[in-house]
Design a protein around this motif. Structure first.
Motif, PDB file in Angstrom:
ATOM      1  N   MET A  83       0.775  -1.130  -0.023  1.00 14.68           N
ATOM      2  CA  MET A  83       0.064   0.051  -0.167  1.00 14.68           C
ATOM      3  C   MET A  83       0.996   1.179   0.016  1.00 14.68           C
ATOM      4  O   MET A  83       2.125   1.272   0.471  1.00 14.68           O
ATOM      5  CB  MET A  83      -0.769   0.104   1.291  1.00 14.68           C
ATOM      6  CG  MET A  83      -2.115  -0.853   1.222  1.00 14.68           C
ATOM      7  SD  MET A  83      -3.223  -0.830  -0.069  1.00 14.68           S
ATOM      8  CE  MET A  83      -2.987  -2.421  -0.858  1.00 14.68           C
ATOM      9  N   CYS A  84       0.195   2.367  -0.125  1.00 17.92           N
ATOM     10  CA  CYS A  84       0.903   3.810  -0.524  1.00 17.92           C
ATOM     11  C   CYS A  84       1.068   4.112   0.963  1.00 17.92           C
ATOM     12  O   CYS A  84       0.698   4.359   1.882  1.00 17.92           O
ATOM     13  CB  CYS A  84      -0.059   4.664  -1.290  1.00 17.92           C
ATOM     14  SG  CYS A  84       0.628   6.164  -1.263  1.00 17.92           S
ATOM     15  N   SER A  85       2.384   4.577   1.158  1.00 15.65           N
ATOM     16  CA  SER A  85       2.817   5.334   2.410  1.00 15.65           C
ATOM     17  C   SER A  85       2.578   6.798   2.424  1.00 15.65           C
ATOM     18  O   SER A  85       2.386   7.470   3.540  1.00 15.65           O
ATOM     19  CB  SER A  85       4.267   5.214   2.765  1.00 15.65           C
ATOM     20  OG  SER A  85       5.006   5.820   1.587  1.00 15.65           O
ATOM     21  N   PHE A  86       2.067   7.431   1.305  1.00 12.75           N
ATOM     22  CA  PHE A  86       1.586   8.653   1.279  1.00 12.75           C
ATOM     23  C   PHE A  86       0.168   9.273   1.318  1.00 12.75           C
ATOM     24  O   PHE A  86      -0.044  10.198   1.878  1.00 12.75           O
ATOM     25  CB  PHE A  86       2.201   9.322  -0.262  1.00 12.75           C
ATOM     26  CG  PHE A  86       3.605   9.266  -0.513  1.00 12.75           C
ATOM     27  CD1 PHE A  86       4.647  10.304  -0.162  1.00 12.75           C
ATOM     28  CD2 PHE A  86       4.009   8.259  -1.447  1.00 12.75           C
ATOM     29  CE1 PHE A  86       5.900  10.189  -0.459  1.00 12.75           C
ATOM     30  CE2 PHE A  86       5.504   8.079  -1.668  1.00 12.75           C
ATOM     31  CZ  PHE A  86       6.158   9.096  -1.133  1.00 12.75           C
ATOM     32  N   THR A  87      -0.579   8.105   0.828  1.00  7.54           N
ATOM     33  CA  THR A  87      -1.993   8.557   0.818  1.00  7.54           C
ATOM     34  C   THR A  87      -2.857   7.336   1.736  1.00  7.54           C
ATOM     35  O   THR A  87      -2.872   6.227   1.459  1.00  7.54           O
ATOM     36  CB  THR A  87      -2.672   8.726  -0.560  1.00  7.54           C
ATOM     37  OG1 THR A  87      -2.012   9.442  -1.265  1.00  7.54           O
ATOM     38  CG2 THR A  87      -4.096   8.760  -0.258  1.00  7.54           C
ATOM     39  N   PRO A  88      -3.287   7.621   2.950  1.00 10.89           N
ATOM     40  CA  PRO A  88      -4.043   6.631   3.630  1.00 10.89           C
ATOM     41  C   PRO A  88      -5.110   6.217   2.948  1.00 10.89           C
ATOM     42  O   PRO A  88      -5.878   6.902   2.197  1.00 10.89           O
ATOM     43  CB  PRO A  88      -4.365   7.262   4.800  1.00 10.89           C
ATOM     44  CG  PRO A  88      -4.352   8.822   4.747  1.00 10.89           C
ATOM     45  CD  PRO A  88      -3.436   9.002   3.695  1.00 10.89           C
ATOM     46  N   ALA A  89      -5.852   5.166   3.399  1.00 10.15           N
ATOM     47  CA  ALA A  89      -6.955   4.371   2.789  1.00 10.15           C
ATOM     48  C   ALA A  89      -8.148   5.427   3.310  1.00 10.15           C
ATOM     49  O   ALA A  89      -7.977   5.864   4.441  1.00 10.15           O
ATOM     50  CB  ALA A  89      -7.016   3.104   3.198  1.00 10.15           C
ATOM     51  N   ALA A  90      -9.226   5.532   2.530  1.00 13.42           N
ATOM     52  CA  ALA A  90     -10.486   5.980   2.970  1.00 13.42           C
ATOM     53  C   ALA A  90     -11.480   5.238   2.902  1.00 13.42           C
ATOM     54  O   ALA A  90     -11.577   4.172   2.310  1.00 13.42           O
ATOM     55  CB  ALA A  90     -10.642   7.401   1.917  1.00 13.42           C
ATOM     56  N   GLU A  91     -12.528   5.415   3.791  1.00 11.72           N
ATOM     57  CA  GLU A  91     -13.417   4.410   4.193  1.00 11.72           C
ATOM     58  C   GLU A  91     -14.736   5.030   4.564  1.00 11.72           C
ATOM     59  O   GLU A  91     -14.584   6.334   5.140  1.00 11.72           O
ATOM     60  CB  GLU A  91     -13.171   3.489   5.337  1.00 11.72           C
ATOM     61  CG  GLU A  91     -13.943   2.513   5.643  1.00 11.72           C
ATOM     62  CD  GLU A  91     -13.511   1.471   6.822  1.00 11.72           C
ATOM     63  OE1 GLU A  91     -14.352   1.397   7.774  1.00 11.72           O
ATOM     64  OE2 GLU A  91     -12.412   1.038   6.754  1.00 11.72           O
ATOM     65  N   LEU A  92     -15.916   4.668   4.005  1.00 10.64           N
ATOM     66  CA  LEU A  92     -16.944   4.921   4.069  1.00 10.64           C
ATOM     67  C   LEU A  92     -18.322   4.095   4.447  1.00 10.64           C
ATOM     68  O   LEU A  92     -18.151   3.046   3.672  1.00 10.64           O
ATOM     69  CB  LEU A  92     -17.690   5.839   2.604  1.00 10.64           C
ATOM     70  CG  LEU A  92     -18.956   6.373   2.734  1.00 10.64           C
ATOM     71  CD1 LEU A  92     -19.006   7.615   3.701  1.00 10.64           C
ATOM     72  CD2 LEU A  92     -19.205   6.922   1.296  1.00 10.64           C
ATOM     73  N   THR A  93     -19.051   4.199   5.302  1.00 10.47           N
ATOM     74  CA  THR A  93     -20.050   3.081   5.504  1.00 10.47           C
ATOM     75  C   THR A  93     -21.221   3.697   4.628  1.00 10.47           C
ATOM     76  O   THR A  93     -21.542   5.044   4.814  1.00 10.47           O
ATOM     77  CB  THR A  93     -20.572   3.198   7.115  1.00 10.47           C
ATOM     78  OG1 THR A  93     -19.568   2.716   7.894  1.00 10.47           O
ATOM     79  CG2 THR A  93     -21.605   2.161   7.213  1.00 10.47           C
ATOM     80  N   LEU A  94     -22.027   2.725   4.045  1.00 12.50           N
ATOM     81  CA  LEU A  94     -22.936   3.267   2.889  1.00 12.50           C
ATOM     82  C   LEU A  94     -24.222   2.632   3.429  1.00 12.50           C
ATOM     83  O   LEU A  94     -24.526   1.662   4.294  1.00 12.50           O
ATOM     84  CB  LEU A  94     -22.682   2.465   1.666  1.00 12.50           C
ATOM     85  CG  LEU A  94     -21.396   3.253   0.921  1.00 12.50           C
ATOM     86  CD1 LEU A  94     -20.980   1.949   0.029  1.00 12.50           C
ATOM     87  CD2 LEU A  94     -21.710   4.510   0.431  1.00 12.50           C
TER      88      LEU A  94
END
Length: 129
Positions: free
Chosen positions: A1-12
């Motif tokens: 995974m990328c060390s620059f951009t963290p994962a983004a998460e959304l509950t739908l």
């Protein structure tokens, strides 16, 4: 995974508004370090996975988007059902049943993984040229 951009998460939500919310969320995802950005194919695939989760899954539905470095973008849709998606042979007249086939055809890689609450269906799609 990328060390620059963290994962983004959304509950739908567990309704048909979820696909539109998912597309908006994915559109905002990008990584300035790797130049990843979303294009039409990724939006189509996330719509298919979220629609499948609403129709055949169980709450909660969670969308996660992350940069996979130079490999592209990784998208995961999780829901509360352990049942894996099933590929169907849709006829020309069928209004649904093509989602898994589209994910298989368009993505660079995809899979299904069990989670503590059900399953996660993921796909990786390369960087747009």
């Amino acid at each position: 995974m990328c060390s620059f951009t963290p994962a983004a998460e959304l509950t739908l939500p567990m309704d048909m508004r979820a696909a539109a919310q998912a597309r908006s969320f994915v559109t905002e995802a990008s990584c300035p370090a790797h130049g990843s950005h979303v294009y039409d194919e990724a939006l189509l695939l996330v719509s298919e996975l979220v629609a499948n989760a609403v129709r055949h899954g169980a709450p909660p539905i969670t969308l996660e988007v992350s940069c996979d470095g130079s490999m592209g973008m990784l998208v995961r849709v999780s829901d509360g059902s352990p049942a894996a998606p099933v590929a169907k042979q849709a006829s020309l007249e069928d209004e649904s049943g093509r989602g898994v086939a589209l994910v298989d055809l368009i993505s660079d890689a995809w899979g299904v993984e069990p989670t503590s609450e059900g399953k996660g269906v993921w796909f990786r799609i390369g960087l747009a040229a």
